[in-house]
Design a protein around this motif. Structure first.
Motif, mmCIF file in Angstrom:
data_model
loop_
_atom_site.group_PDB
_atom_site.id
_atom_site.type_symbol
_atom_site.label_atom_id
_atom_site.label_comp_id
_atom_site.label_asym_id
_atom_site.label_seq_id
_atom_site.Cartn_x
_atom_site.Cartn_y
_atom_site.Cartn_z
ATOM 1 N N LEU A 187 -10.082 41.381 -8.172
ATOM 2 C CA LEU A 187 -11.258 42.096 -7.699
ATOM 3 C C LEU A 187 -12.526 41.290 -7.959
ATOM 4 O O LEU A 187 -12.750 40.809 -9.077
ATOM 5 N N PRO A 188 -13.383 41.140 -6.951
ATOM 6 C CA PRO A 188 -14.645 40.435 -7.153
ATOM 7 C C PRO A 188 -15.625 41.293 -7.942
ATOM 8 O O PRO A 188 -15.480 42.515 -8.011
ATOM 9 N N PRO A 189 -16.631 40.680 -8.551
ATOM 10 C CA PRO A 189 -17.635 41.476 -9.275
ATOM 11 C C PRO A 189 -18.462 42.302 -8.307
ATOM 12 O O PRO A 189 -18.730 41.886 -7.180
ATOM 13 N N LEU A 190 -18.870 43.482 -8.762
ATOM 14 C CA LEU A 190 -19.667 44.364 -7.908
ATOM 15 C C LEU A 190 -21.146 44.071 -8.129
ATOM 16 O O LEU A 190 -21.850 44.799 -8.818
ATOM 17 N N ARG A 191 -21.590 42.978 -7.557
ATOM 18 C CA ARG A 191 -22.997 42.616 -7.632
ATOM 19 C C ARG A 191 -23.545 42.553 -6.213
ATOM 20 O O ARG A 191 -22.795 42.373 -5.251
ATOM 21 N N PRO A 192 -24.863 42.675 -6.056
ATOM 22 C CA PRO A 192 -25.422 42.669 -4.691
ATOM 23 C C PRO A 192 -24.974 41.481 -3.858
ATOM 24 O O PRO A 192 -24.596 41.640 -2.700
ATOM 25 N N TRP A 193 -24.992 40.262 -4.453
ATOM 26 C CA TRP A 193 -24.607 39.098 -3.655
ATOM 27 C C TRP A 193 -23.133 39.146 -3.275
ATOM 28 O O TRP A 193 -22.745 38.658 -2.212
ATOM 29 N N ALA A 194 -22.290 39.725 -4.150
ATOM 30 C CA ALA A 194 -20.867 39.838 -3.810
ATOM 31 C C ALA A 194 -20.680 40.741 -2.599
ATOM 32 O O ALA A 194 -19.868 40.473 -1.714
ATOM 33 N N LEU A 195 -21.454 41.822 -2.552
ATOM 34 C CA LEU A 195 -21.357 42.729 -1.406
ATOM 35 C C LEU A 195 -21.825 42.041 -0.123
ATOM 36 O O LEU A 195 -21.204 42.155 0.930
ATOM 37 N N LEU A 196 -22.928 41.331 -0.232
ATOM 38 C CA LEU A 196 -23.454 40.664 0.953
ATOM 39 C C LEU A 196 -22.511 39.569 1.434
ATOM 40 O O LEU A 196 -22.289 39.404 2.631
ATOM 41 N N ARG A 197 -21.955 38.796 0.489
ATOM 42 C CA ARG A 197 -21.041 37.727 0.850
ATOM 43 C C ARG A 197 -19.816 38.284 1.566
ATOM 44 O O ARG A 197 -19.242 37.651 2.448
ATOM 45 N N ALA A 198 -19.413 39.518 1.197
ATOM 46 C CA ALA A 198 -18.247 40.129 1.828
ATOM 47 C C ALA A 198 -18.474 40.409 3.298
ATOM 48 O O ALA A 198 -17.524 40.557 4.060
ATOM 49 N N CYS A 199 -19.746 40.507 3.721
ATOM 50 C CA CYS A 199 -20.017 40.805 5.122
ATOM 51 C C CYS A 199 -19.638 39.651 6.036
ATOM 52 O O CYS A 199 -19.384 39.840 7.211
ATOM 53 N N TRP A 200 -19.662 38.411 5.510
ATOM 54 C CA TRP A 200 -19.292 37.286 6.370
ATOM 55 C C TRP A 200 -18.329 36.307 5.693
ATOM 56 O O TRP A 200 -17.871 35.375 6.314
ATOM 57 N N GLY A 201 -17.995 36.521 4.437
ATOM 58 C CA GLY A 201 -17.023 35.674 3.760
ATOM 59 C C GLY A 201 -15.623 36.224 3.937
ATOM 60 O O GLY A 201 -15.335 36.989 4.851
ATOM 61 N N SER A 202 -14.730 35.804 3.028
ATOM 62 C CA SER A 202 -13.358 36.301 3.066
ATOM 63 C C SER A 202 -12.998 36.800 1.681
ATOM 64 O O SER A 202 -12.692 36.025 0.787
ATOM 65 N N ASP A 203 -13.093 38.087 1.478
ATOM 66 C CA ASP A 203 -12.812 38.713 0.193
ATOM 67 C C ASP A 203 -11.977 39.962 0.476
ATOM 68 O O ASP A 203 -12.504 41.075 0.485
ATOM 69 N N PRO A 204 -10.674 39.791 0.747
ATOM 70 C CA PRO A 204 -9.877 40.928 1.239
ATOM 71 C C PRO A 204 -9.950 42.194 0.398
ATOM 72 O O PRO A 204 -10.102 43.282 0.974
ATOM 73 N N PRO A 205 -9.857 42.137 -0.953
ATOM 74 C CA PRO A 205 -9.899 43.409 -1.693
ATOM 75 C C PRO A 205 -11.181 44.196 -1.458
ATOM 76 O O PRO A 205 -11.147 45.421 -1.266
ATOM 77 N N LEU A 206 -12.330 43.506 -1.470
ATOM 78 C CA LEU A 206 -13.593 44.202 -1.254
ATOM 79 C C LEU A 206 -13.744 44.639 0.193
ATOM 80 O O LEU A 206 -14.118 45.785 0.479
ATOM 81 N N GLN A 207 -13.444 43.754 1.134
ATOM 82 C CA GLN A 207 -13.579 44.118 2.540
ATOM 83 C C GLN A 207 -12.646 45.264 2.908
ATOM 84 O O GLN A 207 -13.016 46.173 3.660
ATOM 85 N N GLY A 208 -11.418 45.236 2.372
ATOM 86 C CA GLY A 208 -10.482 46.318 2.645
ATOM 87 C C GLY A 208 -10.995 47.649 2.137
ATOM 88 O O GLY A 208 -10.920 48.676 2.833
ATOM 89 N N SER A 209 -11.543 47.665 0.921
ATOM 90 C CA SER A 209 -12.059 48.917 0.369
ATOM 91 C C SER A 209 -13.285 49.412 1.123
ATOM 92 O O SER A 209 -13.467 50.620 1.301
ATOM 93 N N LEU A 210 -14.133 48.483 1.560
ATOM 94 C CA LEU A 210 -15.293 48.896 2.362
ATOM 95 C C LEU A 210 -14.847 49.560 3.662
ATOM 96 O O LEU A 210 -15.385 50.599 4.068
#
Length: 536
Positions: A98-121
């Motif tokens: 799981l990635p850290p729940l920080r603002p930049w982690a959330l923003l990076r998930a919008c165009w990066g590749s972070d399956p656990p976070l993107q899947g939960s969103l």
């Protein structure tokens, strides 16, 4: 890539939200966190639509991320250089990276590749759209056992969703973990979502409710945890500190359970909107069907994710549909597919080369260095969303029965077994496992190779020899090759054993890790446990 202005605006919005939440009440913090996460989900949903319009290119980019830096291989060269590998090293539950729940982690998930976070969103967005009110603070109870490695809840970026303590899932005893979580769920009458990592865990927790509802009512009334095996005193003290006496809720629990257990879930939680399960297909389908017909009658079941070999691969964007189907996200893993039935040349096809209605074996490259692993999963393509295939899991290759090369898949064996049970008046199948006679060793006697099947039934206390033979007869009707071997005598008659209540619950605890139920046992210790539970 998102426009720079949109990125800056999102950064500011997240930073302001985080700053405010530090000073806000818990209810306001929950609403603000919801708002931020759902905004991020909408952004990723838009990006997913773009990725779905260029699946081949998205997969090539994904492959480049998984290869060592500086490697300039395309998919064709990659397949030529790396032969098909062995089975993937893991076939259990999704790993919790799981990635850290920080603002930049959330923003990076919008165009990066972070399956656990993107899947939960995507899960939170789909849930909000289909079931208004499902994201209420403290409105979700989770039933999960993971003593060795944690398994993240479906909505883990929003921990205020959950009313059950995370510590309970890590207790060394599966039975104790599920009982404690059930008790905390019972405290919350306004529950909106009942979530279980595996359908079997919800099944066993509700079985514990049937068996010990007076004890659970007493714990609710007194606001304390009863001493029980597998619950250490220090953990018991910490969990009990979170409880308060609730005599009114205890009285309601007694009244509802005394009236029977048909539809008990909706009667105990009248505002419940749905049941979320981490797996509702394959080996877990039997438990989902049983829950739908009895304890959870009238409630929709939603299975949000599809994963294999510990990697998240797809998401179910249609929570209101009864049969789960999953959109394979093209930037989460590099996927290849072996057409079924197998062709002479083992040549894989890619994500943008699949045909609707066909079945494929999954070949996975999801981690650097673990290239072209056979996941042991068969998928059926049910359609497409843009260019992204939508699939449903069919079966696990490791759970195929074979003592003479006859090859009986687990899904088709289950259908034959259910058909046989339907011929036994009053019987209902609760659970089953199979064993190939080679695992029995000398105890199998001098008979020809055969299957042994262990079943738990409701409505019957014993089976006649004629009834037992019905299963063998159904297998012969459904599988001509098996019938041929039975006629020749090279496969012996199937042996059927009835297992007492609780036998399969003990088996799931003995597995030692939260994995989908194995329908074919491969370990002698598990076989011995089943043999010790035989009642007929």
């Amino acid at each position: 890539m998102l426009p720079v202005a949109a990125v800056v605006a999102a950064v500011v919005a997240v930073a302001v939200a985080v700053a405010v939440t530090l000073r806000a009440s818990s209810a306001l913090r929950h609403r603000l966190a919801c708002s931020v996460l759902l905004r991020a989900a909408v952004r990723y949903r838009r990006r997913l639509e773009l990725l779905g319009s260029e699946v081949g290119l998205s997969q090539e980019r994904c492959l480049r991320r998984l290869l060592p830096r500086g490697t300039a291989l395309g998919s064709e060269a990659f397949r030529e250089r790396h032969p098909l590998g062995p089975s993937c090293p893991s076939d259990g539950a999704l790993a919790a990276r799981l990635p850290p729940l920080r603002p930049w982690a959330l923003l990076r998930a919008c165009w990066g590749s972070d399956p656990p976070l993107q899947g939960s969103l995507l899960y939170l967005d789909a849930l909000r759209a289909a079931f208004p009110g499902a994201l209420a603070r403290g409105g979700t109870a989770r039933l999960s056992w993971a003593p060795g490695r944690p398994r993240a809840p479906a909505g883990w970026p929003l921990p205020s969703l959950y009313c059950t303590p995370a510590e309970a899932s890590a207790l060394p005893s599966r039975a104790a973990a599920l009982r404690v979580q059930l008790l905390f769920a019972l405290r919350q009458r306004a529950l909106r979502v009942l979530e279980a990592a595996l359908a079997a865990e919800l099944h066993d927790a509700l079985a514990a409710l049937r068996a010990d509802w007076p004890g659970l009512a007493r714990d609710l009334e007194l606001g304390e945890l009863s001493p029980q095996a597998g619950l250490a005193e220090d953990a018991r003290g910490r969990l009990q500190a979170l409880l308060v006496p609730d005599a009114a809720r205890a009285a309601e629990l007694r009244a509802e359970c005394a009236g029977g257990f048909e539809g008990i879930v909706r009667r105990l939680w009248p505002r419940l909107q749905l049941v979320v399960v981490g797996m509702a297909h394959g080996a877990e389908r039997l438990y989902c069907d049983a829950l739908r017909q009895a304890d959870c009658e009238g409630l929709p079941f939603y299975c949000p994710f599809y994963g294999a070999a510990g990697a998240l691969l797809g998401v179910n964007l249609w929570p209101e549909e009864p049969a789960p189907r999953f959109l394979l996200c093209p930037d989460w893993a590099f996927c290849e597919f072996l057409p079924c039935p197998a062709e002479e040349e083992l040549r894989t096809v890619l994500l943008d080369e699949l045909w609707e209605g066909r079945e494929y074996g999954l070949v996975l490259t999801a981690q650097p260095g673990e290239y072209r692993c056979r996941a042991g999963e068969l998928l059926r393509v049910t359609g497409f969303h843009k260019q992204c295939p939508v699939v449903e899991p069919v079966r696990r290759e490791s759970q195929t029965l074979s003592v003479r090369g006859e090859s009986i898949p687990e899904d088709r064996f289950c259908r034959s077994l259910c058909r046989a049970v339907g011929l036994w008046p009053g019987a209902r199948l609760v659970d089953y496992v199979c064993v190939e006679s080679t695992l029995l060793g000398a105890s199998s006697g001098a008979t020809a190779p055969h299957y042994e099947v262990f079943v738990e039934l409701r409505g019957l206390r014993d089976l006649s020899e004629g009834q037992r033979y019905k299963l063998d007869q159904c297998l012969q009707e459904d599988f001509p090759i098996y019938k041929s071997f039975r006629f020749k005598g090279s496969i012996g008659p199937l042996r059927l054993h009835m297992v007492g209540a609780g036998g399969f619950v003990r088996l799931r605890e003995a597995l030692g890790s939260p994995v989908p139920m194995p329908r074919v046992l491969r370990e002698e210790r598990l076989l011995q446990l089943m043999q010790s539970s035989i009642i007929s």
